[in-house]
Design a protein around this motif. Structure first.
Motif, PDB file in Angstrom:
ATOM      1  N   GLY A   1      26.465 -11.305 -41.313  1.00  0.00           N
ATOM      2  CA  GLY A   1      25.899 -10.545 -42.412  1.00  0.00           C
ATOM      3  C   GLY A   1      26.970  -9.668 -43.037  1.00  0.00           C
ATOM      4  N   ASN A   2      27.067  -9.730 -44.365  1.00  0.00           N
ATOM      5  CA  ASN A   2      28.025  -8.898 -45.083  1.00  0.00           C
ATOM      6  C   ASN A   2      27.318  -8.319 -46.300  1.00  0.00           C
ATOM      7  OD1 ASN A   2      30.549  -9.388 -43.613  1.00  0.00           O
ATOM      8  ND2 ASN A   2      30.213 -11.502 -44.286  1.00  0.00           N
ATOM      9  N   ALA A   3      27.215  -7.027 -46.328  1.00  0.00           N
ATOM     10  CA  ALA A   3      26.586  -6.384 -47.480  1.00  0.00           C
ATOM     11  C   ALA A   3      27.653  -6.163 -48.557  1.00  0.00           C
ATOM     12  CB  ALA A   3      25.965  -5.058 -47.066  1.00  0.00           C
ATOM     13  N   GLU A   4      27.413  -6.732 -49.725  1.00  0.00           N
ATOM     14  CA  GLU A   4      28.392  -6.576 -50.808  1.00  0.00           C
ATOM     15  C   GLU A   4      27.646  -6.545 -52.123  1.00  0.00           C
ATOM     16  OE1 GLU A   4      30.762 -10.281 -51.256  1.00  0.00           O
ATOM     17  OE2 GLU A   4      29.637 -10.959 -49.519  1.00  0.00           O
ATOM     18  N   PHE A   5      28.320  -6.111 -53.118  1.00  0.00           N
ATOM     19  CA  PHE A   5      27.704  -6.033 -54.438  1.00  0.00           C
ATOM     20  C   PHE A   5      27.341  -7.428 -54.917  1.00  0.00           C
ATOM     21  CE2 PHE A   5      30.054  -1.948 -54.602  1.00  0.00           C
ATOM     22  CZ  PHE A   5      28.948  -1.131 -54.769  1.00  0.00           C
TER      23      PHE A   5
ATOM     24  N   VAL B   1      22.064  -4.610 -36.717  1.00  0.00           N
ATOM     25  CA  VAL B   1      23.135  -4.008 -35.931  1.00  0.00           C
ATOM     26  C   VAL B   1      24.385  -3.957 -36.813  1.00  0.00           C
ATOM     27  CG1 VAL B   1      24.524  -4.163 -33.829  1.00  0.00           C
ATOM     28  CG2 VAL B   1      22.164  -4.989 -33.850  1.00  0.00           C
ATOM     29  N   GLY B   2      24.831  -2.742 -37.094  1.00  0.00           N
ATOM     30  CA  GLY B   2      25.971  -2.592 -37.986  1.00  0.00           C
ATOM     31  C   GLY B   2      27.281  -2.617 -37.229  1.00  0.00           C
ATOM     32  N   ALA B   3      28.334  -2.273 -37.960  1.00  0.00           N
ATOM     33  CA  ALA B   3      29.653  -2.254 -37.355  1.00  0.00           C
ATOM     34  C   ALA B   3      29.694  -1.234 -36.235  1.00  0.00           C
ATOM     35  CB  ALA B   3      30.701  -1.921 -38.415  1.00  0.00           C
TER      36      ALA B   3
ATOM     37  N   VAL C   1      11.845 -10.304 -44.913  1.00  0.00           N
ATOM     38  CA  VAL C   1      12.350  -8.934 -44.801  1.00  0.00           C
ATOM     39  C   VAL C   1      13.678  -8.863 -45.555  1.00  0.00           C
ATOM     40  CG1 VAL C   1      13.114  -7.135 -43.211  1.00  0.00           C
ATOM     41  CG2 VAL C   1      11.264  -8.688 -42.563  1.00  0.00           C
ATOM     42  N   ASP C   2      13.716  -8.017 -46.536  1.00  0.00           N
ATOM     43  CA  ASP C   2      14.944  -7.831 -47.308  1.00  0.00           C
ATOM     44  C   ASP C   2      15.864  -6.876 -46.561  1.00  0.00           C
ATOM     45  OD1 ASP C   2      16.901  -7.586 -49.137  1.00  0.00           O
ATOM     46  OD2 ASP C   2      15.590  -7.002 -50.807  1.00  0.00           O
ATOM     47  N   LEU C   3      17.098  -7.302 -46.333  1.00  0.00           N
ATOM     48  CA  LEU C   3      18.007  -6.499 -45.533  1.00  0.00           C
ATOM     49  C   LEU C   3      18.808  -5.515 -46.376  1.00  0.00           C
ATOM     50  CD1 LEU C   3      19.367  -9.318 -43.182  1.00  0.00           C
ATOM     51  CD2 LEU C   3      17.575  -7.651 -42.703  1.00  0.00           C
ATOM     52  N   GLY C   4      18.667  -5.598 -47.685  1.00  0.00           N
ATOM     53  CA  GLY C   4      19.477  -4.755 -48.544  1.00  0.00           C
ATOM     54  C   GLY C   4      19.292  -3.276 -48.270  1.00  0.00           C
TER      55      GLY C   4
ATOM     56  N   VAL D   1      26.648  -1.145 -48.686  1.00  0.00           N
ATOM     57  CA  VAL D   1      27.605  -2.120 -49.214  1.00  0.00           C
ATOM     58  C   VAL D   1      28.927  -2.012 -48.465  1.00  0.00           C
ATOM     59  CG1 VAL D   1      28.927  -2.792 -51.249  1.00  0.00           C
ATOM     60  CG2 VAL D   1      26.525  -2.171 -51.461  1.00  0.00           C
ATOM     61  N   GLY D   2      29.516  -3.147 -48.179  1.00  0.00           N
ATOM     62  CA  GLY D   2      30.787  -3.190 -47.466  1.00  0.00           C
ATOM     63  C   GLY D   2      30.643  -3.215 -45.957  1.00  0.00           C
TER      64      GLY D   2
END
Lengths: 1082, 483
Positions: B282-286, B309-311, B331-334, B339-340
């Motif tokens: 999973g990578n949150a990005e624009f 689970v984040g970094a 389920v929307d993970l946004g 971001v990032g």
């Protein structure tokens, strides 16, 4: 050697020239001396009547007086005594003082004794050979001599009638059929109305009274002593006929024949075997070689059929002896050779010229149906039925016997579908092929189980073939009889065992009843387990032999016979079911353990020793199959040890290894058996304890392995439960035997009577369970089988030979599956669903293990091309039975297997009944095939990984090889295990044999042409088979000789016991026990 | 006659021995029953140890068949397919590729794949057909097979499977406007399969007549246009149950950009549900949106927890969601990550009820790449995972994420094999990964070429996923080694 008894005169009077009786004794009293001149001055040729006697009854005097009263003046009488216990000379002297007597030592037989005339008589023209129970009419000799001259006959016989009823005809000359069977042409009891009084040629006349020309008699060497008893007259007349002489009957001469064999002292009865052998000897002596070519096989066949027909009659021994006589003579041809040479040397006529004096083949059947034999047969049947019904009526007064009879009726009722539709081909109830097929398998050097093997075939196949032959090829009926009959045989064995132990018929009947109604055989039938069923049938006999060999029973004879019997019985049981060999040891060992509680240790030790000796003997008798069995030590599944029963204690105690036994019924049997421990006393209690030890051992064998070592393969549970059942049955029998005593003794406590009542109720309860299971008509077995479902595959053999791979739970697989523990169980059948030829499979070979590995690979998800892996082995179909038959017992889930097979790309599922998953291998190649072109050259040869090489090889283009069709150039692949003994011959000669796929055979065939594939070692196989047959014959002969001696000994013992018991019986009245001798002995 | 002296027989000891034996047997029966149950349970576990998804064949495997269900091989096909074979063996292997053309015909071709090499085969080179079902059979060693489909200017890469099954489940799907949802049913076997296809939507369960008793002929592939059967549903979960036979089911989703989603995504179905699922990549990005679809195909309503689970292994509070019987949720993970941030997702059923989880991502402007991707969650962990391919071309990149799902620190290594070099692999520097954290390898940064076969190894249990970037976007799980 002859013994001469001196008589009163020194010479024998006769017609000129006088007969110098150089070695004959003078008569005891002076008689008429010198030659005689007959009436009206006619001269009479001298006739010497040779009367052969042995242990004569009062009829001797009648015969002599009648001879003395003959109106033939030149008649001299010579009495030859063939070894009578008492010297008949005084009696002869009193009856006919002019007669000479000559005594012969030993028992030379009739012919041998009559031949004394050759040495004792000189100058006689005719000899009148007479039995000592024939009284001739006064004019008989004159008539016969006259007829001899008139017809130029060499042998003349009189008409014989019954001595006490002269109106009843006995004999007016005889004909024979092609097989030497005698035919008088006279109905039994036929009244003499002179209807047979024509003088005529006959094939032979009876030696009861026979006038024979003395010179011919001498030329023929007299009677052949070896044709005694019963055929010396036929032999003499036949040889005379061959020499061109006439044999005639002159009915105007009459003799009263007393047929007094039954009136003689004991021991003079001719044995039926001797009579039959003598008759066959005559045939072998007198027929020409050309005739013998067809007479011998016909004779063997006909006597065999007669043996079958006579089986229910009292003549079965006679018929059996006839069959055996052929074999005996054929095995002793050397004894016939000289007689045959002499007879044939004088041959002046062809056999065909005697045909008109013989009767046709139909006469033999006709005689059987309408004449003496028929009456005898009917009479025999009638007698037996009458005696049987009397015995039955007597027995039916006994409730136990009534119950036994009812159980038998229920057994028939419950087996009705098995009789009407046959035994379903489930488990090891594989269909029995024809006798020819069985014999082919038995004699083949290559066994076709799984991928084939050089292992020796099991002897049980010979037994199957024998049973099939006995039933004239009805192998299906033979199989049904074995299956259903095992219950009857088992019960009968239990009865015998109980009789040997308890001696009281009622108790023995209860033992038989309980053994017959325990659920063990029913569950074995439902699961299709032939081996345990046979063990169930034979176990009581084995136990009886163990008991006898141990010396528990006081009636045991010498040690040889019980040991030999034990070896034979163990061999028989083991041939059908290898674990049966251990059952004998288990029984003996259990008796030893029980001796700790009840004593009898020495006898028990002897029993253990005997069981081991019996085991060794069985191993010898079953050789060379024994080697195969020993080779199976790493493959116990080949011996029937392939099961994983998970029965809980309650199920084991109720014998519920299958559909039968559910409910409380079997508890009743246990209660009846347990009552023995409470009621019995003394020696009877000791046997109750031993019986329970047997029961506990049987239960433990089934139950403990699944508890202590789950996953371990064991024998079918019915095997162990059969041992338990025997123990329970004997204990129940003891209960009933004891209870009769309790009921008889009014002083006993009432609680004992309550226990007795409960025990009886228990047996009745068990009977209800038996009755309930009979409703289905097939004892819970499925009403069909997978063999029927897969019968269509047999038609596919025309497209090339193939195999079916059966995979799944051993409980529901047919035949004897391979069970490795690490993969699913499996078994291969050839060109169809398989038959009994592949029972008792050979132990797995390295080639077979390839199949197992292929399955493991598939179940492990390590191939999607199982079809290709199996293709080189010629496997066209893969069958996964989930039940043992349509609607039959469910096996353990085979999830890993079904999923793995469903994942295969080259297996196509076919429609099938529920309970069977069937695939066709789309990569299949015929089991005997040729691969042409580059594909053929590319076939993997030498030492390669069988599975990897198969996965990379597409054999779909392979073409079948078989018959005389030419085989194209290419590589010939034979899907049997690689063995050096395989040979292939092509048009260019022997082809080079090579290992293919790492486990199969292939040959490079450079040119198109017929290719024949054979396996070596057939000669050795025949030799081993012959050795096996000889060994069995020796064992059986040795055993049967002992049997005869034992019978005599037992009869004497029984007589003594009866005499000893008589006073006690009087004292105790009807409730006396006759079994205490045995109980005391233990 | 026995020579034993006549002796008195006592009843008591015999009865006592019998009673003792019976009592002992009853006790043993009680004890043995429980142990027997245990052994049966173990046996059952062994039998049922098949994976839920593809796996690398055992070294002992004689051969292995891989099934690639979705794809086309016609010039105007909706999802033209290329098969990628990665040889993991240190010797050349033989591969037989068979294309079953949908009409029962099939065409095969044999190839050799060099030691530790990768081979790409366009299905259209073998046969052009609209309904190709592809079977890749590997003889002689371990190999993994993936396939790549292209459409709508996007690329989707995912593993083929070694497993055909009677049941297949998909949690994510959409038949919104501008979306096409294709269900490919492939029957590579010799007998026909008959299947029932059910669709679970927000509006309930739909069982169109056309998808009941649907025949999938032997050696054929059948495509079901879900968007024609279940109209305008934003969330569609699918279950496929075979009445007879077995099939392979794969799904592709095409978006024409109507709602800012454009591209093609492919995902292999799941053969059974599980209680816990993990999504490592999973990578949150624009410009990127990611969601997790959770489907409950059982008749019981349940609760599920979604934990992001984040970094650094930091996790927020798990989100608990009610899931009705035969229901699904997206389920929307946004909202859960900034971001990032790299993140992983774990989805758990609160009760012991199996669920099916799949994630979906869409990349649109301002993201540097445009495309959509979907990937099923992973219900299992393993110490080694393989990919037949990493980057699709030298211009693109691929991220391999390995999530330490164990309770102790581990070392993770990425091996990129060199074709024809038996001494491979060369490994990227080992990465130490604390419990609950993940490591991501950028193949572009490590100059790993597109033709290199990849294996991710660790000394503890990891879950591995791949995100392909360049020429589109693709998400897919790794292929685990068994055992």
């Amino acid at each position: 050697m002859t013994e001469v008894t001196l008589g009163a005169s020194a010479g024998v009077p006769g017609y000129a020239p006088p007969i110098p009786m150089s070695t004959a004794s003078p008569p005891l009293a002076p008689g008429p001396q010198g030659g005689e001149v007959g009436p009206a001055g006619a001269s009479f040729p001298p006739v010497v009547a040779v009367v052969v006697t042995r242990n004569p009854g009062p009829f001797l005097e009648e015969a002599l007086v009648a001879l003395g009263a003959q109106d033939y003046p030149a008649l001299t009488v010579l009495v030859v005594d063939a070894g009578s216990a008492e010297d008949p000379t005084p009696r002869v002297g009193r009856a006919l003082p002019t007669a000479f007597v000559r005594r012969v030592a030993g028992d030379p037989g009739f012919g041998g004794a009559a031949n004394e005339a050759l040495a004792a008589v000189d100058g006689a023209t005719f000899l009148l050979v007479c039995h000592d129970d024939v009284a001739l009419d006064p004019g008989a000799v004159l008539v016969m001599v006259g007829e001899a001259y008139r017809s130029n006959a060499a042998i003349v016989g009189p008409k014989l009638v019954e001595a006490d009823h002269p109106e009843i005809l006995l004999d007016v000359g005889r004909a024979i059929d092609r097989l030497g069977g005698s035919h008088t042409g006279i109905e039994p009891g036929e009244v003499d109305q002179e209807q047979h009084d024509g003088v005529r040629d006959v094939f032979y006349v009876s030696s009861a009274a026979m006038l024979v020309r003395a010179d011919l008699f001498e030329e023929l060497g007299g009677f052949d002593p070896e044709t005694f008893p019963g055929s010396e007259d036929l032999d003499l007349c036949w040889r005379a006929r061959l020499a061109g002489a006439r044999v005639m009957v002159a009915p105007d001469a009459r003799g009263l024949h007393r047929e007094a064999a039954g009136m003689r002292a004991g021991g003079d009865f001719p044995g039926v075997h001797d009579v039959a052998r003598a008759r066959v000897r005559v045939i072998l002596t007198c027929y020409s070689k050309a005739t013998l070519l067809w007479v011998v096989p016909l004779g063997v066949a006909v006597t065999f059929v007669e043996a079958l027909v006579f089986l229910p009659t009292s003549r079965r021994r006679v018929a059996g002896a006839g069959f055996g006589a052929w074999w005996w003579n054929l095995l002793h041809l050397g004894r016939v050779r000289r007689a045959r040479r002499d007879a044939q040397a004088r041959r002046a006529i062809h056999d065909g010229e005697l045909h008109e004096l013989q009767v046709g083949a139909g006469a033999r059947v006709g005689a059987f149906l309408s004449n003496r034999n028929a009456d005898e047969r009917l009479q025999s049947l009638g007698d037996r039925m009458r005696a049987g019904s009397e015995r039955l009526g007597e027995a039916l007064r006994n409730p136990a016997a009534m119950a036994l009879l009812a159980a038998f009726v229920i057994l028939l009722f419950g087996s009705r579908a098995l009789f009407s539709h046959g035994v379903p081909a489930i488990g090891t109830f594989a269909p029995w092929p024809g006798v020819k097929g069985l014999l082919t398998e038995l004699t083949s050097a290559w066994r076709h189980t799984n991928l084939g093997s050089t292992a020796a075939p099991p002897p049980a196949i010979a037994v199957m073939a024998g049973l099939g032959t006995l039933l004239l090829g009805s192998v299906g009926l033979a199989q049904t009889l074995v299956v259903v009959g095992s219950v009857v045989v088992g019960a009968a064995g239990a009865y015998r065992l109980a009789r040997a132990l308890a001696a009281r018929p009622a108790a023995a009947a209860v033992t038989a009843l309980v053994y017959g109604i325990v659920p063990v055989p029913r569950n074995a039938i439902a699961a299709g387990r032939l081996g345990p069923l046979v063990l169930f049938a034979l176990l009581p006999f084995l136990a009886l032999l163990v008991v006898r060999a141990g010396g528990f029973s006081g009636t045991a004879g010498s040690a040889r016979r019980p040991l030999l019997g034990l070896a034979i019985a163990t061999a028989l049981a083991t041939a059908w079911y290898p674990p049966a060999a251990l059952a004998v040891v288990v029984v003996a060992s259990t008796l030893l353990v029980a001796s700790l509680l009840v004593g009898g240790g020495v006898a028990a030790l002897r029993a253990v020793g005997a069981s081991l000796v019996g085991l060794l003997g069985a191993a010898l008798l079953l050789a060379p199959w024994t080697v195969t069995v020993l080779d199976s030590r790493d493959d116990l599944a080949a011996l029937g040890i392939a099961y994983h029963p998970h029965l809980d204690l309650s199920e084991v105690l109720r014998f519920q290894s299958g559909p039968a036994g559910a409910g409380i019924a079997p508890w009743g049997l246990l209660v009846a058996a347990a009552a023995a421990l409470v009621l019995a006393r003394g020696p009877r209690l000791a046997w109750a304890v031993r019986s329970w030890a047997l029961a506990v051992a049987g239960f433990a064998i089934v139950w403990l392995p699944s508890r202590l070592a789950p996953g371990t393969a064991v024998a079918a549970p019915e095997a162990g439960l059969a041992i338990a059942a025997l123990g329970v049955a004997v204990a129940a029998g003891i209960t009933i035997g004891t209870s009769a005593e309790e009921l008889a003794d009014a002083k006993r406590f009432a609680w004992r009577r309550v226990v007795v009542g409960v025990a009886v109720a228990g047996v009745v309860l068990g009977g209800f369970g038996f009755l309930a299971d009979s409703i289905s008509g097939r004892w819970g077995a499925p009403d069909g089988d997978w063999a029927g479902e897969l019968s269509f595959t047999q038609d596919r053999a025309a497209e090339g030979q193939f195999r079916i791979l059966w995979v799944g739970d051993p409980d529901v697989l047919p035949l004897d599956p391979v069970e490795s523990g690490s993969g699913p169980a499996w078994v291969l059948t050839r060109n169809g669903p398989g038959d009994a030829r592949t029972l008792w499979r050979a132990p797995v070979t390295d080639a077979d293990r390839v199949i197992g590995r292929a399955l493991e690979v598939a179940v492990g998800g390590n191939t999607a091309r199982l079809g290709r892996l199996l293709a080189p082995a010629g496997i066209r179909y893969v069958a996964v039975p989930l039940r043992n038959g349509p609607g039959g017992a469910l096996g353990a889930p085979a999830r890993g297997v079904t999923g793995a097979l469903a994942d295969q790309l080259d297996l196509a599922r076919l429609r099938s009944e529920r309970g069977l998953i069937l695939y066709e291998n789309q990569s299949w190649a015929p089991a005997s095939a040729v691969v042409t072109g580059r594909d053929g050259e590319a076939l993997p040869t030498g030492v390669v990984d069988p599975l990897r090489s198969a996965a990379n090889t597409d054999l779909v283009g392979a073409k079948p090889v078989g018959g005389d069709a030419p085989v194209p150039a290419g590589t010939v692949l034979l899907a049997d295990a690689f063995a050096d003994g395989w040979r292939a011959e092509g048009s260019q000669g022997a082809l080079r044999h090579q290992l293919s796929f790492g486990y199969l055979n292939s040959w490079r065939n450079p040119r198109a042409g017929v290719v024949s594939i054979t396996h070596d070692g057939q000669g050795l196989r025949y030799a081993l088979l012959a050795g096996e047959v000889v060994l069995w014959l020796l064992a059986l002969v040795w055993w049967s000789r002992g049997r005869q001696a034992d019978r005599v000994e037992r009869a004497a013992t029984a007589r003594r016991q009866r005499i000893d018991r008589e006073p006690r019986r009087t004292d105790l009245g009807n409730f006396a026990f006759d079994d205490d001798d045995f109980w005391s002995d233990s | 006659m026995s020579d034993a002296p006549r002796r008195r027989v006592y009843r008591g000891p015999a009865i006592a021995v019998l009673v003792v034996l019976l009592g002992g047997a009853v006790v043993l029966q009680q004890g043995a029953s429980s142990s027997s149950d245990r052994s049966n349970a173990l046996a059952g576990a062994r039998i049922g140890a098949g994976g839920n998804g593809p796996s690398v064949p055992d070294r002992a495997a004689v051969d292995a068949a891989w099934y690639c269900a979705e794809g086309t091989s016609t010039p105007d096909g909706r999802a033209n397919e290329t098969v990628i074979i990665g040889n993991l063996a240190r010797r050349p292997i033989t591969v037989e590729l068979t294309v079953m053309a949908g009409d029962g015909s099939q065409k095969s071709r044999r190839f050799t794949v060099d030691t530790l090499a990768q081979r790409r085969i366009e299905v259209a080179d073998i046969v052009e057909t609209a309904e190709p079902g592809v079977v890749v059979e590997v003889f002689g060693g371990q190999a993994v097979v993936e396939h790549e489909i292209r459409g709508n200017d996007d690329v989707a890469v995912g593993p083929c499977t070694r497993q055909a099954a009677r049941r297949w489940y998909f949690a994510d799907g959409s038949t919104d406007r501008g979306a096409q949802d294709w269900l490919a049913l492939f029957n590579p076997f010799g007998d026909d399969a008959i299947v029932d296809v059910r669709f679970v939507t927000d509006a309930g369960v739909q069982e169109p007549a056309d998808t009941q008793a649907l025949v999938v002929p032997r050696h054929s592939r059948v495509s079901v246009a879900v968007h024609d059967l279940v109209r305008r549903q934003p969330n569609v979960a699918i279950s496929v149950v075979a009445r007879t036979g077995r099939v392979v089911a794969e799904q592709s989703q095409r978006f024409d950009g109507t709602d800012a989603r454009k591209g093609i995504a492919v995902s292999l179905g799941l053969t059974r549900g599980a209680r816990t699922w993990r999504l490592p990549s999973g990578n949150a990005e624009f410009g990127a949106t990611q969601s997790v679809s959770i489907a409950n195909f059982t008749p019981r309503p349940i609760q599920v927890e979604v934990e992001v689970v984040g970094a650094g292994g930091s996790a927020g509070q798990p989100e608990r969601i009610d899931l009705p019987a035969d229901g699904l949720t997206r389920v929307d993970l946004g909202s859960s990550v900034s971001v990032g941030t790299e993140y992983s997702v774990e989805v758990r059923a609160v009760r012991d009820v199996p669920i099916v989880v799949e994630s979906f991502g869409a990349w649109a402007t301002p993201s540097p790449v445009i495309g959509v991707a979907s990937t099923p969650g992973s219900p299992m962990s393993a110490r080694r995972w393989a990919f037949a391919i990493g980057r699709l071309d030298d211009a693109g990149d691929a991220l391999i994420s390995a999530w330490n799902v164990g309770s102790r620190p581990i070392t993770v290594q990425l091996y990129a094999y060199t074709a024809g070099v038996p001494d491979s692999p060369t490994s990227a520097p080992a990465a130490a990964v604390p419990p609950g954290e993940r490591v991501t390898f950028s193949l572009g940064e490590r100059s790993i070429r597109p033709d290199q076969v990849l294996v991710v190894g660790a000394d503890g249990p990891i879950v591995v996923g791949r995100q392909v970037i360049g020429g589109g976007v693709s998400l897919s799980p790794g292929i685990p080694f068994r055992g």
